[in-house]
Design a protein around this motif. Structure first.
Motif, PDB file in Angstrom:
ATOM      1  N   ALA A 284       0.842  -1.196   0.000  1.00 37.03           N
ATOM      2  CA  ALA A 284       0.000   0.000   0.000  1.00 37.03           C
ATOM      3  C   ALA A 284       0.875   1.242   0.000  1.00 37.03           C
ATOM      4  O   ALA A 284       1.985   1.246   0.562  1.00 37.03           O
ATOM      5  CB  ALA A 284      -0.923   0.009   1.214  1.00 37.03           C
ATOM      6  N   ARG A 285       0.354   2.286  -0.606  1.00 41.94           N
ATOM      7  CA  ARG A 285       1.032   3.589  -0.620  1.00 41.94           C
ATOM      8  C   ARG A 285      -0.029   4.662  -0.477  1.00 41.94           C
ATOM      9  O   ARG A 285      -1.008   4.686  -1.232  1.00 41.94           O
ATOM     10  CB  ARG A 285       1.807   3.776  -1.927  1.00 41.94           C
ATOM     11  N   GLY A 286       0.131   5.527   0.518  1.00 43.38           N
ATOM     12  CA  GLY A 286      -0.879   6.534   0.768  1.00 43.38           C
ATOM     13  C   GLY A 286      -0.277   7.886   1.068  1.00 43.38           C
ATOM     14  O   GLY A 286       0.898   8.002   1.453  1.00 43.38           O
ATOM     15  N   LEU A 295       4.095   4.099   3.423  1.00 45.82           N
ATOM     16  CA  LEU A 295       4.368   2.869   2.691  1.00 45.82           C
ATOM     17  C   LEU A 295       4.145   1.677   3.609  1.00 45.82           C
ATOM     18  O   LEU A 295       4.399   1.753   4.821  1.00 45.82           O
ATOM     19  CB  LEU A 295       5.815   2.838   2.188  1.00 45.82           C
ATOM     20  N   GLY A 296       3.660   0.591   3.047  1.00 44.27           N
ATOM     21  CA  GLY A 296       3.478  -0.613   3.840  1.00 44.27           C
ATOM     22  C   GLY A 296       3.341  -1.832   2.949  1.00 44.27           C
ATOM     23  O   GLY A 296       2.944  -1.725   1.782  1.00 44.27           O
ATOM     24  N   LEU A 320       6.279   5.398   7.831  1.00 44.16           N
ATOM     25  CA  LEU A 320       5.347   6.522   7.936  1.00 44.16           C
ATOM     26  C   LEU A 320       5.696   7.694   7.038  1.00 44.16           C
ATOM     27  O   LEU A 320       4.872   8.584   6.860  1.00 44.16           O
ATOM     28  CB  LEU A 320       5.259   6.995   9.393  1.00 44.16           C
ATOM     29  N   ASP A 321       6.909   7.731   6.479  1.00 43.88           N
ATOM     30  CA  ASP A 321       7.275   8.830   5.581  1.00 43.88           C
ATOM     31  C   ASP A 321       8.319   8.318   4.588  1.00 43.88           C
ATOM     32  O   ASP A 321       9.455   8.031   4.964  1.00 43.88           O
ATOM     33  CB  ASP A 321       7.827  10.011   6.368  1.00 43.88           C
ATOM     34  N   GLU A 322       7.921   8.243   3.332  1.00 49.36           N
ATOM     35  CA  GLU A 322       8.806   7.720   2.288  1.00 49.36           C
ATOM     36  C   GLU A 322      10.083   8.536   2.165  1.00 49.36           C
ATOM     37  O   GLU A 322      11.151   8.005   1.872  1.00 49.36           O
ATOM     38  CB  GLU A 322       8.055   7.704   0.962  1.00 49.36           C
ATOM     39  N   ARG A 323      10.004   9.842   2.439  1.00 56.32           N
ATOM     40  CA  ARG A 323      11.168  10.717   2.282  1.00 56.32           C
ATOM     41  C   ARG A 323      12.104  10.683   3.491  1.00 56.32           C
ATOM     42  O   ARG A 323      13.200  11.235   3.439  1.00 56.32           O
ATOM     43  CB  ARG A 323      10.690  12.157   2.021  1.00 56.32           C
ATOM     44  N   ASP A 324      11.644  10.056   4.560  1.00 56.22           N
ATOM     45  CA  ASP A 324      12.457   9.929   5.773  1.00 56.22           C
ATOM     46  C   ASP A 324      12.207   8.530   6.339  1.00 56.22           C
ATOM     47  O   ASP A 324      11.695   8.363   7.440  1.00 56.22           O
ATOM     48  CB  ASP A 324      12.052  11.018   6.776  1.00 56.22           C
TER      49      ASP A 324
END
Length: 398
Positions: A284-286, A295-296, A320-324
């Protein structure tokens, strides 16, 4: 200022149009109700869980001697009062500190009208409160006998967010196309989410604030394929879910308005041998209101040792944060350690059907990170990075 409604994926629009075409009445015919379907049915279950962890709290698991603070009970009924029309409702009692969801609630209640169309399609319309079609398990995750474990993969089906992500109120249309190569199904809904309440406040702010999250809008869609043999072969799904809330007292946050908007896409795939084993995975991507990309995903394998005993192994990742991804930047803010922004979970479990109406489940998790823990039970600034969780659950149904 409210975030604009996210663009709908092209496959969603195409599926809606196909639904209309397939369900155009074919010679005025309606779906034939099986002669064995009762006019009224009543079912339910009750379950008691136990949890114990080496650190942190999941349903009070960290207290000395573990915890029995995980109880569920359900009564549901369905009444077919016309040949193609029925009503259904379910009352749910739940005691689960992790989701701040104690007490009795109306889980769903809807009017269902079914009909057939052309080309071997069937479908219908639901009006009322219904479960959101998302992934393989969201619509049935309250029933222990249908879950793939005591708790589902938290990257996809978080317990802390369960109260406001499970159901919507409005209209849902569904359609199934039956062909020799398998069944293609579609579900789409629009309406309002259930009230966010304290669960959403703990996710966002780690505390219960004055005011409430008022439902704004909810939209779901799912396109699913199942192979021609029931319980065997391939299954796949694409799911979309969006829900939004307005906070009734934004001044308590020091702002003039606060709008929460979250939308996510998920892909699901499973192969079932039909006898001994099956393998399944979902990703999943939200995107949340703050622009962070969630992301999960997980991969799970089940093996049936004998007809009444099944074991499984699962790897699950939540970010919880793709960028971090590993929380390094977030930790610099001082709000919590870097490991509160991710969770890597490896679990194994055993499911034993003692009788057709009685089931025992055992489960063990080794977790690195605390991203799916609830602020209602834990001070995430003082949580433990690596921890183990043991679970047991006894369930009875009628």
């Amino acid at each position: 200022m409210k975030a604009p409604f996210p663009p709908i994926a092209p496959w969603f629009v195409a599926a809606c149009l196909q639904c209309v075409v397939l369900l155009l009445p074919g010679g005025g015919s309606h779906a034939e109700t099986p002669a064995t379907e009762p006019e009224f049915s009543l079912h339910g279950f009750a379950s008691q869980g136990y949890s114990n962890s080496t650190a942190n709290n999941f349903n009070s698991s960290g207290q000395s001697g573990g915890s029995f603070d995980f109880r569920e009970a359900v009564v549901n009924g369905r009444w077919r009062f016309a040949e193609h029309t029925s009503v259904a409702a379910q009352a749910l009692y739940r005691a689960a500190p992790v989701s701040v969801d104690d007490g009795v609630r109306l889980d769903y209640a809807f009017l269902d009208h079914a009909f057939t169309g052309t080309l071997g399609a069937t479908g219908g319309v639901l009006l009322g409160r219904f479960k959101n079609p998302y992934g393989f398990f969201n619509e049935t995750r309250d029933v222990p006998f249908t879950r793939s474990g005591i708790i589902l993969p938290q990257s996809m089906y978080t317990e802390r967010g369960r109260p406001f992500t499970m159901s919507s109120q409005g209209i849902l249309v569904y359609a199934d196309l039956y062909q020799p190569w398998g069944t293609l199904g579609f579900k789409g809904s629009y309406g309002k989410p259930v009230r966010g309440g304290a669960p959403l406040e703990y996710i966002l702010f780690s505390r219960d604030l004055p005011g409430e999250f008022e439902p704004d809008r909810a939209a779901t869609a799912q396109l699913r394929y199942d192979g021609p043999e029931y319980g065997r072969g391939w299954s796949a799904a694409l799911s979309y879910q969006q829900y939004a809330y307005d906070f009734s007292q934004p001044r308590s946050l020091g702002v003039d308005d606060f709008h929460f908007d979250f939308h996510t896409m998920a892909a699901s795939l499973q192969y079932d041998s039909g006898e001994r084993w099956k393998v399944l995975g979902e990703v999943a991507r939200g995107k949340a209101f703050d622009g962070a990309i969630r992301l999960g995903g997980y991969l799970q394998a089940n093996y049936r040792l004998r007809p009444d005993v099944e074991v499984f192994a699962r790897g699950d990742l939540m970010i919880l944060d793709e960028r971090d991804r590993w929380g390094k930047k977030y930790a610099q803010s001082g709000r919590c350690p870097d490991y509160c922004r991710y969770a890597k979970d490896f679990s194994v479990g055993l499911n034993w059907d003692i009788r057709p109406d009685l089931q025992l489940r055992l489960e063990w998790h080794h977790v690195n990170g605390t991203a799916w823990l609830s602020g209602a039970e834990n001070d995430l600034r003082d949580s433990t990075e690596r921890w183990n969780l043991g679970l047991a659950q006894l369930s009875w149904r009628f």
